[in-house]
Motif scaffolding. Structure first.
Motif, PDB file in Angstrom:
ATOM      1  N   LEU A 625       6.835  26.173 -26.840  1.00  0.00           N
ATOM      2  CA  LEU A 625       7.880  26.553 -25.880  1.00  0.00           C
ATOM      3  C   LEU A 625       7.416  27.744 -25.039  1.00  0.00           C
ATOM      4  O   LEU A 625       6.988  28.763 -25.591  1.00  0.00           O
ATOM      5  CB  LEU A 625       9.164  26.917 -26.645  1.00  0.00           C
ATOM      6  N   ASP A 626       7.498  27.590 -23.726  1.00  0.00           N
ATOM      7  CA  ASP A 626       7.189  28.706 -22.819  1.00  0.00           C
ATOM      8  C   ASP A 626       8.507  29.456 -22.588  1.00  0.00           C
ATOM      9  O   ASP A 626       9.303  29.102 -21.711  1.00  0.00           O
ATOM     10  CB  ASP A 626       6.612  28.157 -21.507  1.00  0.00           C
ATOM     11  N   VAL A 627       8.722  30.471 -23.439  1.00  0.00           N
ATOM     12  CA  VAL A 627      10.013  31.168 -23.442  1.00  0.00           C
ATOM     13  C   VAL A 627      10.276  31.828 -22.090  1.00  0.00           C
ATOM     14  O   VAL A 627      11.396  31.784 -21.553  1.00  0.00           O
ATOM     15  CB  VAL A 627      10.026  32.210 -24.592  1.00  0.00           C
ATOM     16  N   ALA A 628       9.223  32.443 -21.519  1.00  0.00           N
ATOM     17  CA  ALA A 628       9.401  33.149 -20.243  1.00  0.00           C
ATOM     18  C   ALA A 628       9.823  32.169 -19.149  1.00  0.00           C
ATOM     19  O   ALA A 628      10.724  32.462 -18.334  1.00  0.00           O
ATOM     20  CB  ALA A 628       8.102  33.847 -19.864  1.00  0.00           C
ATOM     21  N   ALA A 629       9.204  30.965 -19.126  1.00  0.00           N
ATOM     22  CA  ALA A 629       9.565  29.989 -18.093  1.00  0.00           C
ATOM     23  C   ALA A 629      10.987  29.479 -18.312  1.00  0.00           C
ATOM     24  O   ALA A 629      11.766  29.324 -17.362  1.00  0.00           O
ATOM     25  CB  ALA A 629       8.578  28.812 -18.114  1.00  0.00           C
ATOM     26  N   LEU A 630      11.325  29.266 -19.594  1.00  0.00           N
ATOM     27  CA  LEU A 630      12.665  28.739 -19.897  1.00  0.00           C
ATOM     28  C   LEU A 630      13.765  29.673 -19.383  1.00  0.00           C
ATOM     29  O   LEU A 630      14.792  29.233 -18.871  1.00  0.00           O
ATOM     30  CB  LEU A 630      12.807  28.553 -21.416  1.00  0.00           C
ATOM     31  N   LEU A 631      13.524  30.993 -19.534  1.00  0.00           N
ATOM     32  CA  LEU A 631      14.581  31.950 -19.188  1.00  0.00           C
ATOM     33  C   LEU A 631      14.283  32.709 -17.887  1.00  0.00           C
ATOM     34  O   LEU A 631      14.862  33.771 -17.646  1.00  0.00           O
ATOM     35  CB  LEU A 631      14.773  32.937 -20.350  1.00  0.00           C
ATOM     36  N   ALA A 632      13.417  32.127 -17.054  1.00  0.00           N
ATOM     37  CA  ALA A 632      13.013  32.838 -15.834  1.00  0.00           C
ATOM     38  C   ALA A 632      14.204  33.137 -14.930  1.00  0.00           C
ATOM     39  O   ALA A 632      14.319  34.236 -14.373  1.00  0.00           O
ATOM     40  CB  ALA A 632      11.962  32.017 -15.082  1.00  0.00           C
ATOM     41  N   ASN A 633      15.109  32.170 -14.803  1.00  0.00           N
ATOM     42  CA  ASN A 633      16.207  32.346 -13.840  1.00  0.00           C
ATOM     43  C   ASN A 633      17.558  32.439 -14.539  1.00  0.00           C
ATOM     44  O   ASN A 633      18.076  31.426 -15.018  1.00  0.00           O
ATOM     45  CB  ASN A 633      16.245  31.157 -12.865  1.00  0.00           C
ATOM     46  N   PRO A 634      18.121  33.633 -14.588  1.00  0.00           N
ATOM     47  CA  PRO A 634      19.443  33.751 -15.227  1.00  0.00           C
ATOM     48  C   PRO A 634      20.449  32.882 -14.481  1.00  0.00           C
ATOM     49  O   PRO A 634      20.449  32.874 -13.246  1.00  0.00           O
ATOM     50  CB  PRO A 634      19.800  35.230 -15.048  1.00  0.00           C
ATOM     51  N   ALA A 635      21.251  32.154 -15.229  1.00  0.00           N
ATOM     52  CA  ALA A 635      22.258  31.309 -14.583  1.00  0.00           C
ATOM     53  C   ALA A 635      23.622  31.762 -15.047  1.00  0.00           C
ATOM     54  O   ALA A 635      23.841  31.923 -16.253  1.00  0.00           O
ATOM     55  CB  ALA A 635      22.015  29.857 -14.966  1.00  0.00           C
ATOM     56  N   GLU A 636      24.495  31.952 -14.097  1.00  0.00           N
ATOM     57  CA  GLU A 636      25.826  32.448 -14.450  1.00  0.00           C
ATOM     58  C   GLU A 636      26.543  31.434 -15.339  1.00  0.00           C
ATOM     59  O   GLU A 636      26.496  30.229 -15.076  1.00  0.00           O
ATOM     60  CB  GLU A 636      26.634  32.667 -13.170  1.00  0.00           C
ATOM     61  N   GLY A 637      27.161  31.920 -16.404  1.00  0.00           N
ATOM     62  CA  GLY A 637      27.917  31.032 -17.293  1.00  0.00           C
ATOM     63  C   GLY A 637      27.056  30.342 -18.332  1.00  0.00           C
ATOM     64  O   GLY A 637      27.570  29.571 -19.142  1.00  0.00           O
ATOM     65  N   THR A 638      25.739  30.613 -18.329  1.00  0.00           N
ATOM     66  CA  THR A 638      24.874  30.010 -19.348  1.00  0.00           C
ATOM     67  C   THR A 638      24.757  30.950 -20.534  1.00  0.00           C
ATOM     68  O   THR A 638      24.564  32.150 -20.368  1.00  0.00           O
ATOM     69  CB  THR A 638      23.470  29.722 -18.766  1.00  0.00           C
ATOM     70  N   GLN A 639      24.869  30.403 -21.742  1.00  0.00           N
ATOM     71  CA  GLN A 639      24.738  31.198 -22.962  1.00  0.00           C
ATOM     72  C   GLN A 639      23.585  30.639 -23.783  1.00  0.00           C
ATOM     73  O   GLN A 639      23.429  29.414 -23.876  1.00  0.00           O
ATOM     74  CB  GLN A 639      26.015  31.102 -23.804  1.00  0.00           C
ATOM     75  N   ILE A 640      22.807  31.543 -24.373  1.00  0.00           N
ATOM     76  CA  ILE A 640      21.658  31.116 -25.173  1.00  0.00           C
ATOM     77  C   ILE A 640      21.978  31.383 -26.644  1.00  0.00           C
ATOM     78  O   ILE A 640      22.356  32.504 -27.001  1.00  0.00           O
ATOM     79  CB  ILE A 640      20.397  31.929 -24.784  1.00  0.00           C
ATOM     80  N   TYR A 641      21.818  30.391 -27.477  1.00  0.00           N
ATOM     81  CA  TYR A 641      22.026  30.549 -28.924  1.00  0.00           C
ATOM     82  C   TYR A 641      20.723  30.221 -29.626  1.00  0.00           C
ATOM     83  O   TYR A 641      20.158  29.153 -29.398  1.00  0.00           O
ATOM     84  CB  TYR A 641      23.128  29.614 -29.419  1.00  0.00           C
ATOM     85  N   ALA A 642      20.226  31.147 -30.459  1.00  0.00           N
ATOM     86  CA  ALA A 642      18.916  30.930 -31.056  1.00  0.00           C
ATOM     87  C   ALA A 642      18.916  31.301 -32.526  1.00  0.00           C
ATOM     88  O   ALA A 642      19.589  32.242 -32.958  1.00  0.00           O
ATOM     89  CB  ALA A 642      17.880  31.773 -30.325  1.00  0.00           C
ATOM     90  N   CYS A 643      18.144  30.553 -33.294  1.00  0.00           N
ATOM     91  CA  CYS A 643      17.945  30.878 -34.700  1.00  0.00           C
ATOM     92  C   CYS A 643      16.521  30.469 -35.061  1.00  0.00           C
ATOM     93  O   CYS A 643      16.073  29.378 -34.689  1.00  0.00           O
ATOM     94  CB  CYS A 643      18.954  30.129 -35.575  1.00  0.00           C
ATOM     95  N   GLY A 644      15.805  31.343 -35.748  1.00  0.00           N
ATOM     96  CA  GLY A 644      14.425  31.020 -36.100  1.00  0.00           C
ATOM     97  C   GLY A 644      13.693  32.264 -36.527  1.00  0.00           C
ATOM     98  O   GLY A 644      14.314  33.305 -36.786  1.00  0.00           O
ATOM     99  N   PRO A 645      12.352  32.198 -36.584  1.00  0.00           N
ATOM    100  CA  PRO A 645      11.584  33.360 -37.028  1.00  0.00           C
ATOM    101  C   PRO A 645      11.733  34.548 -36.070  1.00  0.00           C
ATOM    102  O   PRO A 645      11.991  34.346 -34.863  1.00  0.00           O
ATOM    103  CB  PRO A 645      10.138  32.872 -37.024  1.00  0.00           C
ATOM    104  N   GLU A 646      11.568  35.765 -36.629  1.00  0.00           N
ATOM    105  CA  GLU A 646      11.716  36.988 -35.831  1.00  0.00           C
ATOM    106  C   GLU A 646      10.901  36.934 -34.541  1.00  0.00           C
ATOM    107  O   GLU A 646      11.343  37.367 -33.489  1.00  0.00           O
ATOM    108  CB  GLU A 646      11.245  38.211 -36.638  1.00  0.00           C
ATOM    109  N   ARG A 647       9.662  36.370 -34.660  1.00  0.00           N
ATOM    110  CA  ARG A 647       8.771  36.345 -33.497  1.00  0.00           C
ATOM    111  C   ARG A 647       9.436  35.625 -32.320  1.00  0.00           C
ATOM    112  O   ARG A 647       9.418  36.072 -31.184  1.00  0.00           O
ATOM    113  CB  ARG A 647       7.477  35.599 -33.862  1.00  0.00           C
ATOM    114  N   LEU A 648      10.035  34.483 -32.632  1.00  0.00           N
ATOM    115  CA  LEU A 648      10.696  33.689 -31.586  1.00  0.00           C
ATOM    116  C   LEU A 648      11.894  34.465 -31.017  1.00  0.00           C
ATOM    117  O   LEU A 648      12.092  34.538 -29.801  1.00  0.00           O
ATOM    118  CB  LEU A 648      11.161  32.352 -32.183  1.00  0.00           C
ATOM    119  N   LEU A 649      12.659  35.092 -31.907  1.00  0.00           N
ATOM    120  CA  LEU A 649      13.857  35.807 -31.439  1.00  0.00           C
ATOM    121  C   LEU A 649      13.469  37.012 -30.583  1.00  0.00           C
ATOM    122  O   LEU A 649      14.120  37.304 -29.567  1.00  0.00           O
ATOM    123  CB  LEU A 649      14.724  36.242 -32.630  1.00  0.00           C
ATOM    124  N   ASP A 650      12.393  37.696 -30.989  1.00  0.00           N
ATOM    125  CA  ASP A 650      11.925  38.831 -30.185  1.00  0.00           C
ATOM    126  C   ASP A 650      11.485  38.362 -28.804  1.00  0.00           C
ATOM    127  O   ASP A 650      11.786  38.992 -27.791  1.00  0.00           O
ATOM    128  CB  ASP A 650      10.737  39.538 -30.876  1.00  0.00           C
TER     129      ASP A 650
END
Ligand code: HEM
Ligand code: FES
Length: 769
Positions: A625-650
């Motif tokens: 997963l290219d985390v930076a590309a996934l979250l490059a553009n903040p979108a109003e009303g979008t919520q991100i929910y994540a669970c996994g290893p610390e590295r991914l969450l950081d």
């Protein structure tokens, strides 16, 4: 019947009056609110959680977080109007009150700072657990006497025959007031409720004012009598004695006002709470039977009843500066009706809040006793009474049932709530004490204070253990007694007792699958024993102890789009969330990251149910997963929910740094209320002078938590430095004060501290404990 005008300047408001039709129709004296306040404002919790009610002239607040935030800040939201008459008084009623010299003023509950907290602290002692214990035999004796009177009758109105008079007598004992004139006092205190929180007609107002005036005079007479000899037991003689030492803090006006308000505060609240609780439990027969079979559940039943059907439905605050509540601008001078009974049924805080669950993990979070610096001082006396009532009734009359088809009526008012009558029936021939008279004499221990915050465990049986991926098993659990397990919401987890260890696992099944919980557990090579225990010891038929479910990872239902990101076994809460959003027809995408597909649990289910919403990322396939590309553009009303290893969450936290503050949600297995950052804090030793112990307080731990872990019990309420309950004397060492309870001078003196939040400046501190 408008008592207030719209607070918005209509000429200036481009879109016209902003008060919605439902808000303008809201009537807290109407049949809907009177029958069931939280149900009557369900629309508000869902659609308009803070609204202006033109009929009442108040802003109404209905969601848990907003109500708690208002209680928490007693400067912006002054309690000064808590006892103000909600219905303007007619000139005639005012004259009637004046005839009696009525001058009800500040007590505790409606006193602002800086006067309130010093007074509360001076008067707290009679409410401490050590003092309350002395009242238990009296409450027990009274309850037995009243049950004896009707136990062989087969039918009774519990309100008339027990639940009104026992709390009144207990209140009078607690206050140290003579027990005479009980019937008259009953009339007086109802008049006080109608006078303060009701909507009497102009004719009724005069009759009510007569009784309120007499109540005021009665309070004055009793006070004068007690002043002549204040050496006896009770809160009022104690307060009179305290006045000698602190005349500026305990004023004459306070004493007369509390003499009257104290009777109502201690009596009606508890009488109503008891009637509500017994009604609720008998309406939920299986829950009543559970308590009859296991009286150890009584303290938890009390708490769940206070949450579900508490006796204080709403409370009031005055706004002292322009502010916002739940994002809604509220002007200075506005009055708030904070509907704590609605907060207690807010599904954003309590899972399936309309259900009665004795093992509900967060039942003690209810706001029936208020919260913060004014939180009810008498709550542990009330809890004691409720426990004893339930103990005596479930033991002596387990076959009690409600008389069918009775209509419940309530004294019309905004705040105090309980049925005026509660008819019950039973077959006296089946009374257990007829076969075994010793049953009437049994006495089960009472818990002083709230039940353990951890809830009571349920016993569950493993139904199946199936391989879900390489090194991952999926375990299905059902209640051992065959009853359905409580429903849960996506993001919830349970605590499993695995031998000596307690471990937390997110629920990953279908919330609609009644009766079964599913968890998926990865065999972790670094396991400290939990996952190994699951893999090696759990078989179909194994029984386990389970607490929860609880949820600190809730979905915000208002998001326009959800980005779900799971790493490895972190899929467990995320799949339940994705299922939920899909079922609700919401917009979402699901990113599932793993080493390779053989190690990814629940992948088949993800593929089957989430089709092209699912994006699988594996390092083996080079599709990380290219985390930076996934979250490059903040979108109003979008919520991100994540669970996994610390590295991914950081990485997600870093990549979403330019998103709005609350866009990223990650799983927390503990509540985040007091987060102590060990990088900023330091550890220190606490020497306990009386017990000779030394307790180490870790950098990420509060003094209160360290003391409790060492078996030293210090009472607490708010646990955030607001209420003064956890105060202890300091003998030596400099204190880093972080509460809002102590005055500047007291801080400087350094002889007291609040253990829930304050710390040592240096390496040690000595407490008189
Ligand atoms: C305050 C509810 C029983 C004495 C309060 C408040 C509520 C409440 C909602 C205001 C809290 C706030 O503003 O944050 C209840 C309920 C009871 C109960 C539901 C029974 C189930 C009692 C009893 C006593 C008592 C038995 C006395 C023996 C007080 C006092 C305060 C208070 C003195 C004022 C505390 C302060 O402002 O510092 N109660 N109460 N209450 N209650 Fe109770
Ligand atoms: Fe409330 Fe510490 S100040 S518990």
């Amino acid at each position: 019947m408008s008592t207030g005008s719209c607070p918005v300047d209509h000429a200036a408001a481009a879109a016209g009056c902003p008060v919605s039709p439902r808000a303008s129709a809201f009537d807290p004296f109407g049949p809907e609110y009177q029958a069931d306040p939280p149900a009557a404002v369900r629309w508000s919790r869902d659609e308009e959680p803070v609204f202006y009610s033109p009929r009442l002239g108040y802003w109404v607040v209905t969601r848990y977080d907003d109500v708690k935030a208002v209680f928490r800040d007693n400067t912006t939201f002054s309690p000064s109007i808590a006892l103000e008459k909600i219905t303007p008084v007619s000139a005639e009623a005012t004259a009637t009150l004046a005839k009696y010299g009525y001058a009800m003023d500040r007590t505790l509950v409606n006193e602002d700072e800086p006067e309130h907290m010093p007074r509360r602290r001076v008067l707290m002692h009679p409410f401490t657990p050590e003092q309350l214990v002395h009242h238990e035999p009296m409450v027990r004796r009274l309850t037995r006497e009243y049950v004896d009177r009707f136990v062989d009758a087969g039918k009774a109105d519990l309100v008339d025959e027990m639940l009104w008079e026992v709390p009144l007598t207990v209140a009078l004992h607690f206050l140290g007031v003579p027990e005479e004139d009980m019937a008259t006092l009953r009339e007086y205190s109802i008049a006080h409720t109608v006078n303060t929180w009701g909507r009497p007609s102009p004719e009724e107002q005069v009759a009510v004012a007569e009784n309120v005036g007499k109540f005021w005079q009665y309070a004055g007479t009793v006070l004068d009598k007690l002043r002549q000899d204040p050496s006896g037991h009770g809160w009022i003689p104690y307060s009179i004695r305290a006045q000698r030492e602190h005349p500026d803090v305990i004023t004459d006006s306070y004493l007369h006002s509390i003499m009257m308000a104290g009777i109502v505060a201690a009596h009606e609240t508890t009488a109503n709470a008891a009637a509500n609780a017994i009604k609720l439990l008998l309406e939920n027969r299986s829950v009543w039977e559970e308590i009859c079979a296991d009286p150890g559940l009584i303290p938890h039943a009390v708490e769940e009843c206070l949450r579900h059907s508490g006796s204080v439905a709403a409370w009031r605050r005055l706004v002292t500066r322009d502010t916002t509540v739940g994002g809604v601008p509220i002007p200075r001078g506005a009055k708030l009706l904070i509907v704590n009974s609605s907060a207690n049924r807010d599904e954003r805080h309590f899972d399936h809040p309309d259900e009665v669950d004795l093992r509900r993990d967060n039942a003690t979070d209810h706001l029936t006793f208020g919260y913060g610096s004014h939180q009810c001082l008498g709550k542990n006396l009330a809890r004691m009474e409720l426990q004893i009532f339930l103990d005596e009734l479930t033991r002596r009359l387990p076959h009690l049932e409600l008389v069918p088809d009775q209509e419940f009526t309530y004294v019309p008012n905004t705040s105090f709530r309980g049925p005026e009558h509660l008819w019950v029936q039973w077959d006296p021939a089946a009374n257990p004490e007829r076969a075994d008279p010793s049953i009437a004499e049994l006495r089960r221990p009472v818990r002083i204070g709230e039940p353990s915050k951890r809830g009571v465990a349920r016993t569950v049986t493993v139904v199946s253990v199936e391989r879900a991926a390489e090194d991952v098993v999926e375990v299905a659990l059902a209640a051992t007694d065959g009853k359905p397990l409580p429903r849960w919401s996506p993001g919830a987890h349970v605590d499993l007792q695995l031998g000596e260890l307690s471990r937390q696992y997110s629920l990953c099944g279908d919330p609609a699958e009644a009766g079964t919980y599913r968890i998926a557990v990865l065999k972790d090579p670094d396991s400290r024993g939990g996952s190994r225990y699951v893999h090696e010891n759990l078989r179909p038929g194994t029984t386990l102890s389970l607490r929860g479910p609880r949820n600190h990872f809730r979905l915000d239902p208002t998001a326009r789009h959800y980005v779900f990101v799971a790493g490895g076994i972190g899929i467990t809460p995320i799949i339940a969330m994705a299922d939920h959003v899909k079922a609700a027809g919401g917009s979402y995408e699901l990113h599932y990251c793993g080493r390779d597909t053989t190690a990814m649990a629940l992948l088949d289910r993800c593929r089957r149910d989430h089709g092209d919403r699912l994006h699988v990322h594996t390092s083996a396939d080079g599709t990380r997963l290219d985390v930076a590309a996934l979250l490059a553009n903040p979108a109003e009303g979008t919520q991100i929910y994540a669970c996994g290893p610390e590295r991914l969450l950081d990485a997600l936290a870093e990549a979403s740094a330019h998103w709005p503050d609350d866009a990223l949600h990650v799983e927390h297995f503990t509540t985040t209320q007091q987060v102590l950052d060990p990088a900023v804090e330091h550890g220190f030793d606490v020497d306990l002078a009386d017990s000779g112990l030394t307790v180490r307080v870790a950098a990420d731990q509060t003094v209160l938590a360290a003391l409790r872990a060492a078996g030293v019990d210090v009472p607490s309420d708010c646990e955030e430095g607001l209420c003064g309950t956890c105060e202890v004397p300091v003998l030596d060492g400099e204190v880093d004060h972080r509460d809002v309870v102590l005055t500047k001078a007291e801080r400087a003196a350094g002889t007291r501290m609040m253990t829930c939040c304050s710390r040592a400046c240096g390496d040690r501190i000595t407490l008189r404990l």
